[in-house]
Design a protein around this motif. Structure first.
Motif, mmCIF file in Angstrom:
data_model
loop_
_atom_site.group_PDB
_atom_site.id
_atom_site.type_symbol
_atom_site.label_atom_id
_atom_site.label_comp_id
_atom_site.label_asym_id
_atom_site.label_seq_id
_atom_site.Cartn_x
_atom_site.Cartn_y
_atom_site.Cartn_z
ATOM 1 N N UNK A 213 -8.333 6.668 -12.652
ATOM 2 C CA UNK A 213 -9.403 6.043 -12.316
ATOM 3 C C UNK A 213 -9.911 4.871 -13.037
ATOM 4 N N UNK A 214 -11.468 4.541 -13.121
ATOM 5 C CA UNK A 214 -11.807 3.486 -13.814
ATOM 6 C C UNK A 214 -11.536 3.611 -15.088
ATOM 7 N N UNK B 264 2.772 0.073 -8.999
ATOM 8 C CA UNK B 264 2.523 -0.340 -6.946
ATOM 9 C C UNK B 264 0.900 -0.162 -7.362
ATOM 10 N N UNK B 265 0.109 -1.170 -6.902
ATOM 11 C CA UNK B 265 -0.807 -1.480 -6.412
ATOM 12 C C UNK B 265 -1.271 -2.497 -6.275
ATOM 13 N N UNK C 196 -6.960 2.920 -4.878
ATOM 14 C CA UNK C 196 -6.070 2.839 -5.261
ATOM 15 C C UNK C 196 -5.384 0.897 -5.954
ATOM 16 N N UNK C 197 -6.476 0.392 -5.403
ATOM 17 C CA UNK C 197 -6.782 -1.413 -5.632
ATOM 18 C C UNK C 197 -7.555 -1.013 -7.081
ATOM 19 N N UNK D 34 -1.949 -0.328 4.231
ATOM 20 C CA UNK D 34 -3.301 0.640 4.256
ATOM 21 C C UNK D 34 -3.938 -0.042 2.363
ATOM 22 N N UNK D 35 -2.655 -0.696 1.529
ATOM 23 C CA UNK D 35 -3.830 -1.407 0.469
ATOM 24 C C UNK D 35 -3.209 -2.928 0.372
ATOM 25 N N UNK D 36 -2.633 -3.507 1.563
ATOM 26 C CA UNK D 36 -3.200 -4.309 1.189
ATOM 27 C C UNK D 36 -3.625 -5.403 2.939
ATOM 28 N N UNK D 37 -3.812 -4.286 3.971
ATOM 29 C CA UNK D 37 -5.061 -4.555 5.104
ATOM 30 C C UNK D 37 -6.045 -4.311 5.120
#
Length: 385
Positions: A205-206, A224-225, A235-236, A259-262
């Motif tokens: 978490x932040x 891996x983010x 997750x980004x 899902x983490x790119x687009x």
């Protein structure tokens, strides 16, 4: 006309030779691959031909030019005795290495990596994904380091008693503990620094991120983010996190999951699932582990359209480079831990396409070497005792 066509052919041939040569000479380090969990779950072995079954196997890693692979050690928060499970997965990797000692070796340190590279062997490293696997016991952290663990992700999606995860922080479900690192969590980060184990802040978490950055005395790893401003998922990383990481001297290893790119991926994926819901339910009732493989074969064209465009991986990379510089980005594929990588990056043999695209985008040979592995090796070396 024939002369022009001949020149065009020669140019294309020279270009192909150029990117392949650069790729071959660079050290390619991927900081996150879940093939161990996949093999245990499905009864496969990394040193057999798994083409068509997985993203990875030993022979295909060689084809793709992988020099350093961090193998993820993972279980979710519901796994009984997660420390024992972690050791079982580590045992699996050791067994693979023992059977293939001429082509791979366990690399516990930066020095081991250099030795593996010199001997033209795959440097097999260990990354523990989730602080719950030490069962709140610092001695177990020490034990995992002795076995070769080069990094530990402070949390997975689940929080643990001393650190809160990104997934749970954003849902405000943490009624049982404050957000961030507890005093014990800060003690664990300090101990990781002492052991030469990289502090991995993927999944956290932040507040945990902020606390860890303020406590660590060594550069951190994001194994891996991707970039939140381009794809706003929990997750980004947001811009302030990317800047803090660069100030710390760490590195962000880009995840290949669509899902983490687009940012449009989830909408497209949900529509696909809704369209084929009855069929998916039928497959699940017979063999739940075969759903993805069956759908991949039956609906290959539809699924290809759902995947993130190949270019988006490089948009994330460009964003980080423009924000903080070339020294803070690398590759953490998450192969065999993700369902849908981007278009064209179907498995580990496709890594040379990354080098080809980096050249097309104007990155120099020096920059490409940093992205493919140099930045990660710098952070690994900086964490050494």
């Amino acid at each position: 006309m024939k002369y022009l066509l001949c020149l065009l052919f020669l140019f294309r041939f020279a270009y192909a030779q150029s990117y392949q040569k650069i790729h071959e000479k660079a050290v390619l380090a991927d900081t996150h691959n879940d093939i161990i969990s996949t093999c245990i779950e499905k009864g496969y072995s990394f040193d057999e031909n798994l083409a068509g079954k997985t993203h990875s196997d030993l022979a295909r890693m060689k084809t793709g030019g992988v020099d350093v692979q961090v193998f993820s050690i993972w279980c979710d928060g519901k796994q009984p005795q997660p420390f024992a499970w972690a050791n079982r997965e580590i045992d699996t990797l050791y067994a693979w290495v023992a059977r293939n000692s001429s082509s791979m070796m366990i690399a516990k340190t930066y020095g081991d990596v250099k030795k593996a590279l010199k001997q033209h062997k795959l440097a097999a490293m260990i990354g523990v994904e989730g602080g719950h696997m030490i069962e709140d016991d610092i001695q177990k952290l020490d034990s995992l380091r002795k076995r070769g663990t080069c990094y530990m992700t402070l949390t997975w999606n689940n929080s643990n008693p001393w650190a809160t995860s990104a997934m749970e922080e954003i849902t405000d479900s943490l009624v049982h503990q404050p957000k961030g690192l507890s005093e014990k969590g800060k003690q664990i980060v300090r101990r990781m620094n002492e052991l030469g184990m990289m502090v991995d802040l993927s999944h956290v978490g932040e507040q945990t991120f902020k606390d860890a950055i303020s406590v660590t005395t060594k550069p951190v790893l994001i194994s891996h983010s991707c970039v939140y401003n381009l794809c706003p998922v929990f997750r980004n990383l947001k811009d302030d996190q990317i800047k803090a990481l660069a100030k710390n001297g760490g590195v962000i290893q880009l995840n290949f999951f669509s899902g983490f790119l687009d940012s449009s991926f989830q909408r497209k994926y949900n529509a696909f699932i809704a369209l084929h819901k009855n069929e998916i339910d039928s497959i699940k009732s017979v063999n739940p582990n075969s759903v993805d493989s069956i759908l991949d074969k039956r609906y290959a064209t539809e699924i290809e359209k759902i995947k993130a465009p190949f270019s988006l991986l490089f948009d994330h990379l460009d964003y980080i480079v423009k924000l903080v510089g070339i020294d803070y980005v690398g590759l953490g594929s998450d192969f065999d831990g993700i369902s849908l990588p981007p278009q064209q990056l179907n498995n580990v043999t496709t890594y040379p396409l990354i080098t080809k695209e980096l050249i097309a985008r104007g990155y120099s040979k020096k920059d490409i070497k940093k992205i493919l592995g140099g930045n990660f090796l710098r952070v690994l070396k900086a964490n050494a005792r």
